[in-house]
Scaffold this motif. Sequence first.
Motif, PDB file in Angstrom:
ATOM      1  N   CYS A 206       2.297  10.187  48.422  1.00 34.72           N
ATOM      2  CA  CYS A 206       3.270  10.590  49.450  1.00 34.72           C
ATOM      3  C   CYS A 206       3.691   9.376  50.271  1.00 34.72           C
ATOM      4  CB  CYS A 206       2.658  11.662  50.343  1.00 34.72           C
ATOM      5  SG  CYS A 206       3.743  12.173  51.710  1.00 34.72           S
ATOM      6  N   HIS A 207       4.987   9.199  50.420  1.00 37.86           N
ATOM      7  CA  HIS A 207       5.533   8.085  51.199  1.00 37.86           C
ATOM      8  C   HIS A 207       5.089   8.148  52.665  1.00 37.86           C
ATOM      9  CE1 HIS A 207       8.357   5.071  52.624  1.00 37.86           C
ATOM     10  NE2 HIS A 207       8.846   5.941  53.489  1.00 37.86           N
ATOM     11  N   LYS A 208       4.877   9.356  53.181  1.00 36.99           N
ATOM     12  CA  LYS A 208       4.546   9.523  54.602  1.00 36.99           C
ATOM     13  C   LYS A 208       3.053   9.302  54.879  1.00 36.99           C
ATOM     14  CE  LYS A 208       5.371  11.371  58.813  1.00 36.99           C
ATOM     15  NZ  LYS A 208       6.396  11.080  59.732  1.00 36.99           N
ATOM     16  N   CYS A 209       2.196  10.006  54.102  1.00 34.27           N
ATOM     17  CA  CYS A 209       0.755   9.976  54.419  1.00 34.27           C
ATOM     18  C   CYS A 209      -0.076   9.094  53.486  1.00 34.27           C
ATOM     19  CB  CYS A 209       0.187  11.396  54.445  1.00 34.27           C
ATOM     20  SG  CYS A 209       0.111  12.171  52.803  1.00 34.27           S
ATOM     21  N   ASN A 210       0.566   8.573  52.428  1.00 39.95           N
ATOM     22  CA  ASN A 210      -0.101   7.708  51.446  1.00 39.95           C
ATOM     23  C   ASN A 210      -1.250   8.395  50.701  1.00 39.95           C
ATOM     24  OD1 ASN A 210       1.519   5.391  51.766  1.00 39.95           O
ATOM     25  ND2 ASN A 210       0.418   4.883  53.658  1.00 39.95           N
ATOM     26  N   GLU A 211      -1.235   9.734  50.641  1.00 42.01           N
ATOM     27  CA  GLU A 211      -2.256  10.456  49.887  1.00 42.01           C
ATOM     28  C   GLU A 211      -1.652  10.970  48.590  1.00 42.01           C
ATOM     29  OE1 GLU A 211      -4.409  13.321  52.208  1.00 42.01           O
ATOM     30  OE2 GLU A 211      -4.731  11.898  53.838  1.00 42.01           O
ATOM     31  N   VAL A 212      -2.513  11.297  47.655  1.00 41.24           N
ATOM     32  CA  VAL A 212      -2.081  11.807  46.355  1.00 41.24           C
ATOM     33  C   VAL A 212      -1.452  13.185  46.540  1.00 41.24           C
ATOM     34  CG1 VAL A 212      -2.853  12.543  44.065  1.00 41.24           C
ATOM     35  CG2 VAL A 212      -3.850  10.500  45.123  1.00 41.24           C
ATOM     36  N   ILE A 213      -0.347  13.400  45.846  1.00 34.25           N
ATOM     37  CA  ILE A 213       0.324  14.698  45.891  1.00 34.25           C
ATOM     38  C   ILE A 213      -0.208  15.508  44.714  1.00 34.25           C
ATOM     39  CG2 ILE A 213       2.546  15.901  45.855  1.00 34.25           C
ATOM     40  CD1 ILE A 213       3.829  13.220  46.781  1.00 34.25           C
ATOM     41  N   GLN A 214      -0.886  16.630  45.018  1.00 32.72           N
ATOM     42  CA  GLN A 214      -1.519  17.442  43.981  1.00 32.72           C
ATOM     43  C   GLN A 214      -0.600  18.534  43.445  1.00 32.72           C
ATOM     44  OE1 GLN A 214      -4.436  16.786  42.718  1.00 32.72           O
ATOM     45  NE2 GLN A 214      -5.228  15.316  44.196  1.00 32.72           N
ATOM     46  N   GLN A 215       0.199  19.154  44.320  1.00 29.54           N
ATOM     47  CA  GLN A 215       0.974  20.310  43.873  1.00 29.54           C
ATOM     48  C   GLN A 215       2.458  20.010  43.926  1.00 29.54           C
ATOM     49  OE1 GLN A 215      -0.562  23.607  46.095  1.00 29.54           O
ATOM     50  NE2 GLN A 215      -2.528  23.531  45.032  1.00 29.54           N
ATOM     51  N   ARG A 216       3.198  20.761  44.736  1.00 28.35           N
ATOM     52  CA  ARG A 216       4.651  20.547  44.805  1.00 28.35           C
ATOM     53  C   ARG A 216       4.956  19.137  45.265  1.00 28.35           C
ATOM     54  NH1 ARG A 216       7.740  23.518  48.666  1.00 28.35           N
ATOM     55  NH2 ARG A 216       9.661  22.607  47.934  1.00 28.35           N
ATOM     56  N   ILE A 217       6.033  18.595  44.705  1.00 34.45           N
ATOM     57  CA  ILE A 217       6.411  17.220  45.023  1.00 34.45           C
ATOM     58  C   ILE A 217       7.912  17.169  45.298  1.00 34.45           C
ATOM     59  CG2 ILE A 217       6.777  16.634  42.601  1.00 34.45           C
ATOM     60  CD1 ILE A 217       5.729  13.839  43.212  1.00 34.45           C
ATOM     61  N   ILE A 218       8.292  16.377  46.257  1.00 30.00           N
ATOM     62  CA  ILE A 218       9.711  16.119  46.514  1.00 30.00           C
ATOM     63  C   ILE A 218       9.945  14.650  46.180  1.00 30.00           C
ATOM     64  CG2 ILE A 218      11.485  15.859  48.304  1.00 30.00           C
ATOM     65  CD1 ILE A 218      10.437  18.359  49.607  1.00 30.00           C
ATOM     66  N   THR A 219      10.973  14.423  45.378  1.00 30.52           N
ATOM     67  CA  THR A 219      11.377  13.057  45.053  1.00 30.52           C
ATOM     68  C   THR A 219      12.754  12.843  45.658  1.00 30.52           C
ATOM     69  OG1 THR A 219      10.141  13.158  42.993  1.00 30.52           O
ATOM     70  CG2 THR A 219      11.803  11.429  43.180  1.00 30.52           C
ATOM     71  N   ALA A 220      12.848  11.866  46.547  1.00 31.51           N
ATOM     72  CA  ALA A 220      14.118  11.554  47.212  1.00 31.51           C
ATOM     73  C   ALA A 220      14.077  10.111  47.680  1.00 31.51           C
ATOM     74  CB  ALA A 220      14.348  12.490  48.395  1.00 31.51           C
ATOM     75  N   LEU A 221      15.229   9.490  47.683  1.00 33.37           N
ATOM     76  CA  LEU A 221      15.373   8.112  48.153  1.00 33.37           C
ATOM     77  C   LEU A 221      14.455   7.150  47.390  1.00 33.37           C
ATOM     78  CD1 LEU A 221      15.454   8.881  51.994  1.00 33.37           C
ATOM     79  CD2 LEU A 221      17.399   8.531  50.483  1.00 33.37           C
ATOM     80  N   GLY A 222      14.182   7.493  46.123  1.00 35.47           N
ATOM     81  CA  GLY A 222      13.331   6.637  45.306  1.00 35.47           C
ATOM     82  C   GLY A 222      11.867   6.707  45.698  1.00 35.47           C
ATOM     83  N   LYS A 223      11.453   7.742  46.430  1.00 34.18           N
ATOM     84  CA  LYS A 223      10.074   7.888  46.905  1.00 34.18           C
ATOM     85  C   LYS A 223       9.603   9.303  46.604  1.00 34.18           C
ATOM     86  CE  LYS A 223      11.337   4.819  50.625  1.00 34.18           C
ATOM     87  NZ  LYS A 223      12.115   4.843  51.829  1.00 34.18           N
TER      88      LYS A 223
END
Length: 179
Positions: A8-25
């Motif tokens: 995650c661009h915001k919290c720097n933790e691994v995203i396990q479930q739903r993911i948003i991809t935007a602005l190349g992040k």
Amino acid sequence: MSEPMSICHKCNEVIQQRIITALGKTWHPEHFACKDCQRPISEATFNIQADEPVCSDCFVKNYSGTCFGCKQPILERTIKAMEKSWHEDCFVCNGPCKKPLVGTSFYERDGHPYCRTDFEQLFAARCAGCGNPITENAIVALNAKWHRECFQCKKCNTPITASSFAVEDNKPLCTACSG
């Protein structure tokens, strides 16, 4: 072979479930938030400022200009003219024609844009002979302005080109007709 982990661009933790991809992040859905109000952005459309997402409300409040023509926020292409911001559709001649002026030359009067035709009809000096606007050089005589071809003898209608002429009823007379 496993997929690479998304961080995650915001919290720097691994995203396990739903993911948003935007602005190349990549983002956790709850972390894809407006950089100004911090509320998560759930709309399909959003704005970008300093490479960060901004919700529509904050964009209108904090970043959009106000159109000089209609006084509404500008959310799309901005036209900058006469030190003001305009919607493309609002930057039109202030005269009777209301023609679009984007990409054309225009004249300014009292803070408003005009096309050449309307500007001349509304503001150019008028010829004392024919009454039409004077847009080129004028002859100044008898307390008035004249087109060169309109400054003519009131009797024989010959254009007066000499520096001396007579006057009758505040109209010019050539030297031949004044004798």
